[in-house]
Design a protein around this motif. Structure first.
Motif, mmCIF file in Angstrom:
data_model
loop_
_atom_site.group_PDB
_atom_site.id
_atom_site.type_symbol
_atom_site.label_atom_id
_atom_site.label_comp_id
_atom_site.label_asym_id
_atom_site.label_seq_id
_atom_site.Cartn_x
_atom_site.Cartn_y
_atom_site.Cartn_z
ATOM 1 N N ARG A 58 -2.829 -1.011 18.688
ATOM 2 C CA ARG A 58 -1.488 -0.500 18.983
ATOM 3 C C ARG A 58 -0.574 -0.661 17.761
ATOM 4 N N LYS A 59 -0.745 -1.789 17.064
ATOM 5 C CA LYS A 59 0.103 -2.072 15.908
ATOM 6 C C LYS A 59 -0.786 -2.249 14.680
ATOM 7 N N GLU A 60 -0.800 -1.258 13.810
ATOM 8 C CA GLU A 60 -1.539 -1.335 12.547
ATOM 9 C C GLU A 60 -0.560 -1.087 11.398
ATOM 10 N N ILE A 61 -0.463 -2.045 10.485
ATOM 11 C CA ILE A 61 0.523 -2.017 9.411
ATOM 12 C C ILE A 61 -0.189 -1.851 8.069
ATOM 13 N N LEU A 62 0.342 -0.941 7.251
ATOM 14 C CA LEU A 62 -0.157 -0.771 5.887
ATOM 15 C C LEU A 62 0.753 -1.558 4.954
ATOM 16 N N ILE A 63 0.195 -2.565 4.305
ATOM 17 C CA ILE A 63 0.976 -3.410 3.406
ATOM 18 C C ILE A 63 0.974 -2.790 2.012
ATOM 19 N N LYS A 64 2.178 -2.587 1.451
ATOM 20 C CA LYS A 64 2.329 -1.965 0.133
ATOM 21 C C LYS A 64 3.092 -2.907 -0.790
ATOM 22 N N PRO A 65 2.885 -2.795 -2.115
ATOM 23 C CA PRO A 65 3.583 -3.693 -3.045
ATOM 24 C C PRO A 65 5.057 -3.338 -3.187
ATOM 25 N N GLN A 66 5.858 -4.337 -3.585
ATOM 26 C CA GLN A 66 7.280 -4.114 -3.829
ATOM 27 C C GLN A 66 7.555 -3.761 -5.289
ATOM 28 N N VAL A 67 6.540 -3.966 -6.132
ATOM 29 C CA VAL A 67 6.670 -3.610 -7.550
ATOM 30 C C VAL A 67 5.392 -2.902 -7.989
ATOM 31 N N SER A 68 5.506 -2.073 -9.005
ATOM 32 C CA SER A 68 4.339 -1.398 -9.570
ATOM 33 C C SER A 68 3.676 -2.302 -10.600
ATOM 34 N N GLY A 69 2.363 -2.158 -10.722
ATOM 35 C CA GLY A 69 1.641 -2.969 -11.697
ATOM 36 C C GLY A 69 0.151 -2.898 -11.466
ATOM 37 N N ILE A 70 -0.539 -3.986 -11.798
ATOM 38 C CA ILE A 70 -1.992 -4.082 -11.658
ATOM 39 C C ILE A 70 -2.307 -5.268 -10.751
ATOM 40 N N ILE A 71 -3.259 -5.075 -9.839
ATOM 41 C CA ILE A 71 -3.657 -6.160 -8.948
ATOM 42 C C ILE A 71 -4.299 -7.268 -9.776
ATOM 43 N N ASP A 72 -3.662 -8.439 -9.780
ATOM 44 C CA ASP A 72 -4.168 -9.575 -10.557
ATOM 45 C C ASP A 72 -5.116 -10.440 -9.729
ATOM 46 N N GLU A 73 -4.751 -10.683 -8.452
ATOM 47 C CA GLU A 73 -5.590 -11.493 -7.568
ATOM 48 C C GLU A 73 -5.483 -10.941 -6.149
ATOM 49 N N ILE A 74 -6.587 -11.048 -5.393
ATOM 50 C CA ILE A 74 -6.603 -10.703 -3.966
ATOM 51 C C ILE A 74 -7.079 -11.936 -3.212
ATOM 52 N N TYR A 75 -6.319 -12.352 -2.206
ATOM 53 C CA TYR A 75 -6.604 -13.604 -1.510
ATOM 54 C C TYR A 75 -7.313 -13.412 -0.163
ATOM 55 N N VAL A 76 -7.494 -12.194 0.270
ATOM 56 C CA VAL A 76 -8.104 -11.944 1.586
ATOM 57 C C VAL A 76 -9.230 -10.932 1.443
ATOM 58 N N GLU A 77 -9.998 -10.775 2.518
ATOM 59 C CA GLU A 77 -11.031 -9.741 2.579
ATOM 60 C C GLU A 77 -11.049 -9.148 3.975
ATOM 61 N N ALA A 78 -11.659 -7.974 4.117
ATOM 62 C CA ALA A 78 -11.704 -7.305 5.418
ATOM 63 C C ALA A 78 -12.409 -8.185 6.444
ATOM 64 N N GLY A 79 -11.785 -8.296 7.613
ATOM 65 C CA GLY A 79 -12.346 -9.113 8.686
ATOM 66 C C GLY A 79 -11.688 -10.469 8.823
ATOM 67 N N SER A 80 -10.990 -10.927 7.790
ATOM 68 C CA SER A 80 -10.316 -12.224 7.880
ATOM 69 C C SER A 80 -9.005 -12.082 8.640
ATOM 70 N N THR A 81 -8.545 -13.187 9.199
ATOM 71 C CA THR A 81 -7.293 -13.178 9.966
ATOM 72 C C THR A 81 -6.185 -13.809 9.129
#
Length: 373
Positions: A58-81
């Motif tokens: 029912r509630k699916e949110i697309l998270i977008k950055p507040q600034v432009s740039g390059i992804i330096d680190e990602i702390y999550v993966e698909a399936g994690s809560t």
């Protein structure tokens, strides 16, 4: 001798003729037809229509950055809560050269003003101590120096923001850090470390970093034909069958029927939505295709027979009831709800009475039981 042979040949021919006559007679004689019988059953009859669609959060949110740039680190993966405000990713700022140059110029100008204000302050401090100038006049130089200090600090912070997206005093709330806005499960991480991302603005939707959804609150979204939509109403029960999950059904409750139809493949379809009810240990992945059996009418534990037993005379339904071995009488009956296989019997026959089966070559066994829910 010849006479004996002729006699034997004649007897043989006569015997063959008699046997042929007997054989043809026995073949032409009709055998008596024995009809099979069946009895009514007590079952549940459910009249339903089917809607095709999929199960989505029912509630699916697309998270977008507040600034432009390059992804330096990602702390999550698909399936994690994640919980609301948890860290998702970190963006490395690629500064705009024009903005960077302006920020550096502002810092240099602020440093010149600060140094000049310091000289004025030190010079007038000596005059104040010698009581050459009044305290009120000296206060102006103090204010000017403090203002220059603040301007220099602001110019330094502005340069840090342009270069890194954060200041030395405010690293915890930096725009570089992307955080989850809701609690839920990470459905998708479409970017990788090193990918360029764009912030959302009036000209661009921005780059989606992750999709987060609350998987405990699911809805079935499907479509029904215009010929069936008039029979639906909000609050109806649905029985979901998911193709990827065998031998298991899920309950849902209809909560939305679109007021406007959409033409698809020459037919008008109406969108419906139903809240999916999950048990404690049940889990459904987002996007599963599903078929929904929408219960239009239902009667439980009623007397029923298969519709193939019905015959009609002057628009009245009747069956043939066995009153003696292989002796049947016509019995008019009153029928109720039908699910296309079995039909409810309101009056006319009793549970233990035997009914004639007509299509012996096609009908085998007894009445098929309707689905029990």
């Amino acid at each position: 001798m010849k006479k004996i042979v002729k006699i034997l040949l004649a007897i043989t021919l006569i015997g063959l003729f008699v046997w042929t006559i007997y054989f043809l007679y026995s073949k032409s004689e009709e055998k008596p037809v024995t009809f099979k019988t069946t009895t009514p059953i007590v079952t549940n009859i459910i009249k339903k229509t089917v809607a095709t669609g999929s199960v989505v959060p029912r509630k699916e949110i697309l998270i977008k950055p507040q600034v432009s740039g390059i992804i330096d680190e990602i702390y999550v993966e698909a399936g994690s809560t994640v919980q609301a405000n948890d860290k998702i990713a970190l963006v490395k700022i690629i500064p705009n050269m024009v903005s960077l140059n302006n920020a550096e110029n502002r810092l240099r100008q602020a440093k010149i003003n600060l140094d000049n204000s310091k000289l004025d302050l030190d010079r007038n401090l000596e005059l104040k101590e010698k009581e050459v100038i009044a305290a009120a006049e000296f206060q102006q130089f103090e204010v000017s120096y403090k203002s220059a200090q603040e301007e220099y600090k602001a110019a330094q912070d502005n340069l840090d923001l342009v270069k890194m997206g954060e200041t030395s005093n405010n690293k915890s709330s930096t725009n570089r850090l992307i955080r989850s806005t809701i609690s839920g499960m990470i459905l998708d991480v479409p970017v990788k470390e090193g990918n360029s991302v764009i912030e959302a603005n009036t000209m661009n939707d921005g780059t989606t970093v992750v999709a987060v959804a609350d998987m405990s609150d699911l809805v079935f979204e499907g479509k029904v034909d215009e010929s069936e939509v008039g029979k639906l109403r909000e609050g109806m029960d649905l029985i979901l069958k998911i193709g990827a999950i065998e031998n298991e059904t899920f309950n849902a409750k209809l909560e939305y029927i679109s007021p406007k139809g959409i033409e698809e493949d020459g037919a008008i379809q109406f969108e419906i939505k139903a809240a999916v009810k999950l048990n404690e240990n049940q889990f459904i992945r987002a996007g599963y295709s599903a078929n929904a059996d929408i219960v239009l009418e239902r009667v439980d534990s009623v007397l029923a027979i298969t519709e193939a037993l019905l015959q009609f005379e002057e628009k009245k339904a009747f069956v043939e009831v066995e009153v003696a071995p292989q002796t049947f009488e016509k019995r008019y009956i009153e029928t109720g709800l039908s699910d296309g296989i079995n039909i409810q019997i309101l009056s006319g026959v009793e549970k233990d009475e035997k009914l004639k089966l007509w299509n012996l070559s096609e009908m085998k066994g007894t009445v098929r039981e309707g689905r029990r829910r």
